[in-house]
Scaffold this motif. Structure first.
Motif, PDB file in Angstrom:
ATOM      1  N   SER A   1       0.823  -1.216   0.000  1.00 28.52           N
ATOM      2  CA  SER A   1       0.000   0.000   0.000  1.00 28.52           C
ATOM      3  C   SER A   1       0.851   1.258   0.000  1.00 28.52           C
ATOM      4  N   GLY A   2       2.109   1.160   0.389  1.00 30.18           N
ATOM      5  CA  GLY A   2       2.974   2.342   0.418  1.00 30.18           C
ATOM      6  C   GLY A   2       3.702   2.591  -0.886  1.00 30.18           C
ATOM      7  N   GLY A   3       4.325   1.564  -1.424  1.00 25.52           N
ATOM      8  CA  GLY A   3       5.116   1.773  -2.635  1.00 25.52           C
ATOM      9  C   GLY A   3       4.960   0.672  -3.658  1.00 25.52           C
ATOM     10  N   GLY A   4       4.064  -0.231  -3.393  1.00 29.55           N
ATOM     11  CA  GLY A   4       3.859  -1.337  -4.333  1.00 29.55           C
ATOM     12  C   GLY A   4       5.015  -2.310  -4.303  1.00 29.55           C
ATOM     13  N   VAL A   5       5.209  -3.009  -5.406  1.00 27.94           N
ATOM     14  CA  VAL A   5       6.253  -4.045  -5.453  1.00 27.94           C
ATOM     15  C   VAL A   5       7.669  -3.464  -5.379  1.00 27.94           C
ATOM     16  N   HIS A   6       7.793  -2.158  -5.452  1.00 27.39           N
ATOM     17  CA  HIS A   6       9.118  -1.542  -5.351  1.00 27.39           C
ATOM     18  C   HIS A   6       9.496  -1.220  -3.909  1.00 27.39           C
ATOM     19  N   ASP A   7       8.590  -1.441  -2.991  1.00 29.81           N
ATOM     20  CA  ASP A   7       8.841  -1.166  -1.571  1.00 29.81           C
ATOM     21  C   ASP A   7       9.566  -2.365  -0.954  1.00 29.81           C
ATOM     22  N   PHE A   8      10.704  -2.114  -0.330  1.00 31.77           N
ATOM     23  CA  PHE A   8      11.517  -3.183   0.242  1.00 31.77           C
ATOM     24  C   PHE A   8      10.772  -3.988   1.305  1.00 31.77           C
ATOM     25  N   ARG A   9       9.769  -3.368   1.976  1.00 30.34           N
ATOM     26  CA  ARG A   9       9.029  -4.087   3.024  1.00 30.34           C
ATOM     27  C   ARG A   9       8.300  -5.300   2.462  1.00 30.34           C
ATOM     28  N   VAL A  10       7.844  -5.206   1.229  1.00 29.99           N
ATOM     29  CA  VAL A  10       7.168  -6.336   0.591  1.00 29.99           C
ATOM     30  C   VAL A  10       8.101  -7.538   0.564  1.00 29.99           C
ATOM     31  N   TRP A  11       9.337  -7.313   0.175  1.00 25.86           N
ATOM     32  CA  TRP A  11      10.282  -8.406  -0.034  1.00 25.86           C
ATOM     33  C   TRP A  11      10.827  -8.945   1.279  1.00 25.86           C
ATOM     34  N   ILE A  12      10.888  -8.103   2.305  1.00 28.83           N
ATOM     35  CA  ILE A  12      11.220  -8.615   3.642  1.00 28.83           C
ATOM     36  C   ILE A  12      10.089  -9.524   4.106  1.00 28.83           C
ATOM     37  N   GLY A  13       8.856  -9.097   3.909  1.00 31.04           N
ATOM     38  CA  GLY A  13       7.700  -9.923   4.259  1.00 31.04           C
ATOM     39  C   GLY A  13       7.691 -11.245   3.514  1.00 31.04           C
ATOM     40  N   VAL A  14       8.055 -11.206   2.231  1.00 33.96           N
ATOM     41  CA  VAL A  14       8.136 -12.437   1.440  1.00 33.96           C
ATOM     42  C   VAL A  14       9.228 -13.349   1.999  1.00 33.96           C
ATOM     43  N   GLY A  15      10.365 -12.780   2.351  1.00 38.62           N
ATOM     44  CA  GLY A  15      11.459 -13.576   2.928  1.00 38.62           C
ATOM     45  C   GLY A  15      11.045 -14.264   4.222  1.00 38.62           C
ATOM     46  N   ILE A  16      10.311 -13.550   5.064  1.00 42.25           N
ATOM     47  CA  ILE A  16       9.810 -14.142   6.311  1.00 42.25           C
ATOM     48  C   ILE A  16       8.822 -15.260   5.987  1.00 42.25           C
ATOM     49  N   ALA A  17       7.954 -15.042   5.016  1.00 43.49           N
ATOM     50  CA  ALA A  17       6.965 -16.062   4.631  1.00 43.49           C
ATOM     51  C   ALA A  17       7.646 -17.306   4.055  1.00 43.49           C
ATOM     52  N   VAL A  18       8.667 -17.106   3.242  1.00 39.29           N
ATOM     53  CA  VAL A  18       9.396 -18.247   2.678  1.00 39.29           C
ATOM     54  C   VAL A  18      10.067 -19.042   3.795  1.00 39.29           C
ATOM     55  N   TYR A  19      10.677 -18.336   4.753  1.00 36.90           N
ATOM     56  CA  TYR A  19      11.286 -19.032   5.889  1.00 36.90           C
ATOM     57  C   TYR A  19      10.210 -19.809   6.659  1.00 36.90           C
ATOM     58  N   GLY A  20       9.061 -19.198   6.880  1.00 36.33           N
ATOM     59  CA  GLY A  20       7.974 -19.866   7.587  1.00 36.33           C
ATOM     60  C   GLY A  20       7.510 -21.122   6.877  1.00 36.33           C
ATOM     61  N   PHE A  21       7.433 -21.069   5.557  1.00 37.01           N
ATOM     62  CA  PHE A  21       7.025 -22.241   4.783  1.00 37.01           C
ATOM     63  C   PHE A  21       8.068 -23.351   4.898  1.00 37.01           C
ATOM     64  N   ILE A  22       9.342 -23.007   4.745  1.00 37.20           N
ATOM     65  CA  ILE A  22      10.414 -24.007   4.861  1.00 37.20           C
ATOM     66  C   ILE A  22      10.440 -24.572   6.274  1.00 37.20           C
ATOM     67  N   TYR A  23      10.255 -23.719   7.266  1.00 40.59           N
ATOM     68  CA  TYR A  23      10.202 -24.170   8.660  1.00 40.59           C
ATOM     69  C   TYR A  23       9.075 -25.192   8.837  1.00 40.59           C
ATOM     70  N   PHE A  24       7.904 -24.901   8.285  1.00 38.81           N
ATOM     71  CA  PHE A  24       6.770 -25.817   8.370  1.00 38.81           C
ATOM     72  C   PHE A  24       7.115 -27.168   7.731  1.00 38.81           C
ATOM     73  N   VAL A  25       7.685 -27.141   6.537  1.00 33.63           N
ATOM     74  CA  VAL A  25       8.021 -28.388   5.842  1.00 33.63           C
ATOM     75  C   VAL A  25       9.063 -29.177   6.630  1.00 33.63           C
ATOM     76  N   VAL A  26      10.117 -28.516   7.087  1.00 30.00           N
ATOM     77  CA  VAL A  26      11.175 -29.211   7.817  1.00 30.00           C
ATOM     78  C   VAL A  26      10.676 -29.678   9.186  1.00 30.00           C
ATOM     79  N   HIS A  27      10.055 -28.786   9.935  1.00 26.62           N
ATOM     80  CA  HIS A  27       9.678 -29.098  11.313  1.00 26.62           C
ATOM     81  C   HIS A  27       8.454 -29.997  11.418  1.00 26.62           C
ATOM     82  N   ASP A  28       7.372 -29.581  10.803  1.00 32.32           N
ATOM     83  CA  ASP A  28       6.112 -30.317  10.974  1.00 32.32           C
ATOM     84  C   ASP A  28       5.999 -31.537  10.058  1.00 32.32           C
ATOM     85  N   VAL A  29       6.480 -31.416   8.831  1.00 31.34           N
ATOM     86  CA  VAL A  29       6.346 -32.531   7.896  1.00 31.34           C
ATOM     87  C   VAL A  29       7.511 -33.505   8.043  1.00 31.34           C
TER      88      VAL A  29
END
Length: 162
Positions: free
Chosen positions: A71-99
């Motif tokens: 909402s602030g700068g669209g896909v050019h805003d660095f916060r989007v990509w930090i959020g994506v990085g956290i989400a990717v880590y969360g997904f990998i964590y789920f696969v490694v830990h829970d699965v």
């Protein structure tokens, strides 16, 4: 150039999340939020645990960063990509830990990959401690060298047919 920059932000965030996860696990989950994490070390037999609430707790910063970034700068805003990085880590964590480790979904049961075996062993050692003050191996993807060494020796022995 922007694609490279965003990819680097995602990778850096993913890498830094391992250290954040270690600190959060050791000082928060084994600290004042032990009441939510306790049932993970002392299973109740239920499919869902109070510990599962950490999925939501840790997803909130990721979602907020993506939302305010978009909402602030669209896909050019660095916060989007930090959020994506956290989400990717969360997904990998789920696969490694829970699965993979806890087999909450039956998959990856018979891996002979030394890296994955080291992670599984370190997590097993972490779970042998049942109280919040005790423990070791609070990380997920980076574990002490001795577990890698043991896993390599084990896989070498398997290949030799011993």
């Amino acid at each position: 150039m922007i694609i490279l920059q965003n990819t680097l932000i995602i990778l850096a965030t993913f890498f830094l999340m391992e250290f954040a996860a270690w600190a959060l696990h050791k000082y928060i989950m084994h600290g004042f939020l032990w009441t939510l994490h306790h049932d993970h070390h002392n299973p109740t037999g239920h499919h869902f645990e109070k510990n599962d609430s950490f999925l939501l707790i840790f997803a909130v910063p990721s979602a907020l960063l993506m939302y305010y970034g978009l909402s602030g700068g669209g896909v050019h805003d660095f916060r989007v990509w930090i959020g994506v990085g956290i989400a990717v880590y969360g997904f990998i964590y789920f696969v490694v830990h829970d699965v993979f480790i806890h087999q909450r979904f039956k998959a990856f049961k018979r891996s002979k990959n030394p890296y994955l075996l080291a992670i599984r062993k370190a997590h097993k050692i972490h779970h042998k401690y049942l109280e919040k003050e005790d423990g070791e191996c609070f990380g997920m993807l980076l574990v002490p060298w001795k577990y890698y060494r043991d896993a390599w020796a084990y896989t070498k022995k398997l290949k030799a047919g011993k």
